[in-house]
Each structure stands twice: as C-alpha cells, then as structure tokens.
Design a protein around this motif. Structure first.
Motif, PDB file in Angstrom:
ATOM      1  N   HIS A 162       0.951  -1.170   0.125  1.00 47.23           N
ATOM      2  CA  HIS A 162      -0.124   0.060  -0.181  1.00 47.23           C
ATOM      3  C   HIS A 162       0.825   1.375  -0.026  1.00 47.23           C
ATOM      4  CE1 HIS A 162      -3.634  -2.127   0.920  1.00 47.23           C
ATOM      5  NE2 HIS A 162      -2.775  -3.070   1.804  1.00 47.23           N
TER       6      HIS A 162
ATOM      7  N   TYR B 210      -2.415   8.487 -11.898  1.00 46.05           N
ATOM      8  CA  TYR B 210      -3.066   8.365 -10.457  1.00 46.05           C
ATOM      9  C   TYR B 210      -3.936   9.327 -10.348  1.00 46.05           C
ATOM     10  CZ  TYR B 210       1.534   5.772 -10.870  1.00 46.05           C
ATOM     11  OH  TYR B 210       2.405   4.995 -10.937  1.00 46.05           O
TER      12      TYR B 210
ATOM     13  N   ALA C  42      -8.448   9.693  -9.049  1.00 49.75           N
ATOM     14  CA  ALA C  42      -9.550   8.741  -8.409  1.00 49.75           C
ATOM     15  C   ALA C  42     -10.625   9.911  -8.263  1.00 49.75           C
ATOM     16  CB  ALA C  42      -9.198   8.247  -7.000  1.00 49.75           C
TER      17      ALA C  42
ATOM     18  N   GLN D 127       7.801   2.512  -7.103  1.00 47.38           N
ATOM     19  CA  GLN D 127       6.763   1.539  -7.388  1.00 47.38           C
ATOM     20  C   GLN D 127       7.194   0.289  -8.400  1.00 47.38           C
ATOM     21  OE1 GLN D 127       3.932   3.234 -10.218  1.00 47.38           O
ATOM     22  NE2 GLN D 127       2.787   1.354 -10.488  1.00 47.38           N
TER      23      GLN D 127
ATOM     24  N   ALA E  27      -1.817  -3.000  -3.819  1.00 46.90           N
ATOM     25  CA  ALA E  27      -3.011  -3.159  -3.405  1.00 46.90           C
ATOM     26  C   ALA E  27      -3.394  -1.679  -3.624  1.00 46.90           C
ATOM     27  CB  ALA E  27      -3.406  -3.403  -1.847  1.00 46.90           C
ATOM     28  N   GLY E  28      -2.822  -0.578  -3.656  1.00 40.60           N
ATOM     29  CA  GLY E  28      -3.368   0.870  -3.856  1.00 40.60           C
ATOM     30  C   GLY E  28      -2.375   2.012  -3.777  1.00 40.60           C
ATOM     31  N   ILE E  29      -2.701   3.164  -4.150  1.00 39.46           N
ATOM     32  CA  ILE E  29      -1.562   4.144  -4.138  1.00 39.46           C
ATOM     33  C   ILE E  29      -2.892   5.448  -3.555  1.00 39.46           C
ATOM     34  CG2 ILE E  29      -0.327   6.003  -5.326  1.00 39.46           C
ATOM     35  CD1 ILE E  29       0.340   3.437  -7.214  1.00 39.46           C
ATOM     36  N   TYR E  30      -2.270   5.874  -2.539  1.00 38.10           N
ATOM     37  CA  TYR E  30      -3.229   7.043  -1.814  1.00 38.10           C
ATOM     38  C   TYR E  30      -2.291   8.073  -1.637  1.00 38.10           C
ATOM     39  CZ  TYR E  30      -4.718   2.121  -0.791  1.00 38.10           C
ATOM     40  OH  TYR E  30      -5.125   0.964  -0.758  1.00 38.10           O
TER      41      TYR E  30
END
Length: 178
Positions: free
Chosen positions: A53, A93, A95, A126, A137-140
């Motif tokens: 993550h 990237y 959302a 990455q 699992a995710g990039i936040y």
C-alpha cells in the motif's frame, strides 16, 4: 491478519513498514535518492510476497469538487471517467470519490476528484515493488488517508484543519464535513 507492506513516499524520504499481526513489526526510512532506492531494493528482497500500500505526501497533488447529474451503473462510470480524463490528462494516478447528493430539486451527485500530478515521484519506488513481484494494493494521497484518522479519533467538528510539521515545512489539510 495478513501481512502487508506500507510505504510512505515524500520528497525527502521514503518510509516502509511491515504490517504483521495487526501492528507494525518493522519500520525503516530510506533517502529519496539512488542510494536509498538501492537500500529499499535490498529491504524488499527480505520480504515474502505481500501486498504493498503506497501513500504519497507531495505538493504535486490536485483536488477538485464537482457536481454531476445523478446516474447509475455504466452511465455513472462513463461520466466520472470522462471527467477524470478531462481534469487529469497527464497522470495515471487519479480517483473520484462520491461525497453524496445535493439537497436541491435535482439531487445531483457531489464528487471529489483527486490526482497525483507528478507520477515521477513514485515511479522508481513502485517499479522496485513490482520487480519483486509484490502486488500493489493501492496508491493513496495523504489527505485522502487522513480522513480515516478523523473517524478513528471521532472528531465531531464540521470543519477541521489538520497540521503536521515535517522537515520541509508544514502540511495543512482542511476538512469540511469530514
């Protein structure tokens, strides 16, 4: 609880934490340079296959609030996808988060669009994770993750300014209605 790798990326430093048994078992920092990346790759070599993550704390982020007509299913996905591409053409990237519906007659949907506008900030890190065969699992973005902190602390204020001091300066994140 399943093991996972938590990675925090900022301009000066990258922090990696191994989450094991519901808590952080190990936490290391790496300089955000070639030497730090080499050390990070050595660190990854010691880990077994676990999801990563990635949280990013960067100046190169963008947020936009927008109201769109209420829609369902594929129509909603298409409309939101077009808006994301319209706002953020140069980054993968991005959302959209549905915040709720307006209270007016039309009851349109309210969205928060967000993006990391400089993909180069995380590319090397990455790629190191992907080269190891670990799933991402995710990039936040940090402010998006910070909403969980507000809920965990059960802050009741309708407006909140979250201030964090870093070596590079202050990070200010403003929240309205959580």
């Amino acid at each position: 609880m399943a093991d996972k790798l938590l990675i925090g990326i900022s301009a000066p430093v990258v922090t990696a934490a191994h989450w094991h048994g519901g808590k952080i078992a190990e936490c290391l920092t790496f300089a955000n340079d070639e030497g730090g990346q080499a050390d990070f790759k050595e660190y990854l070599a010691r880990l077994t296959d676990m999801p990563a993550h990635i949280m990013v704390d960067a100046v190169e982020e963008d947020y936009r609030f927008e109201t769109l007509p209420h829609a369902f299913g594929g129509d909603r996905a298409d409309m939101v996808g077009r808006k994301l591409k319209q706002h953020y053409r140069n980054t993968p990237y991005m959302a959209a988060a549905l915040l709720g519906r307006d209270t007016g007659k039309r009851r349109d949907d309210r969205y928060l669009f967000s993006a990391l506008t400089n993909a180069d900030l995380i590319t090397d890190w990455q790629q190191a994770v992907a080269a190891r065969g670990m799933p991402i699992a995710g990039i936040y973005l940090l402010p998006m993750v910070s909403t969980g902190l507000i809920e965990k602390l059960d802050v009741k204020a309708t407006t909140l300014l979250l201030v964090a001091q870093h070596a590079t300066g202050l990070r200010l994140t403003f929240f309205r209605d959580r």
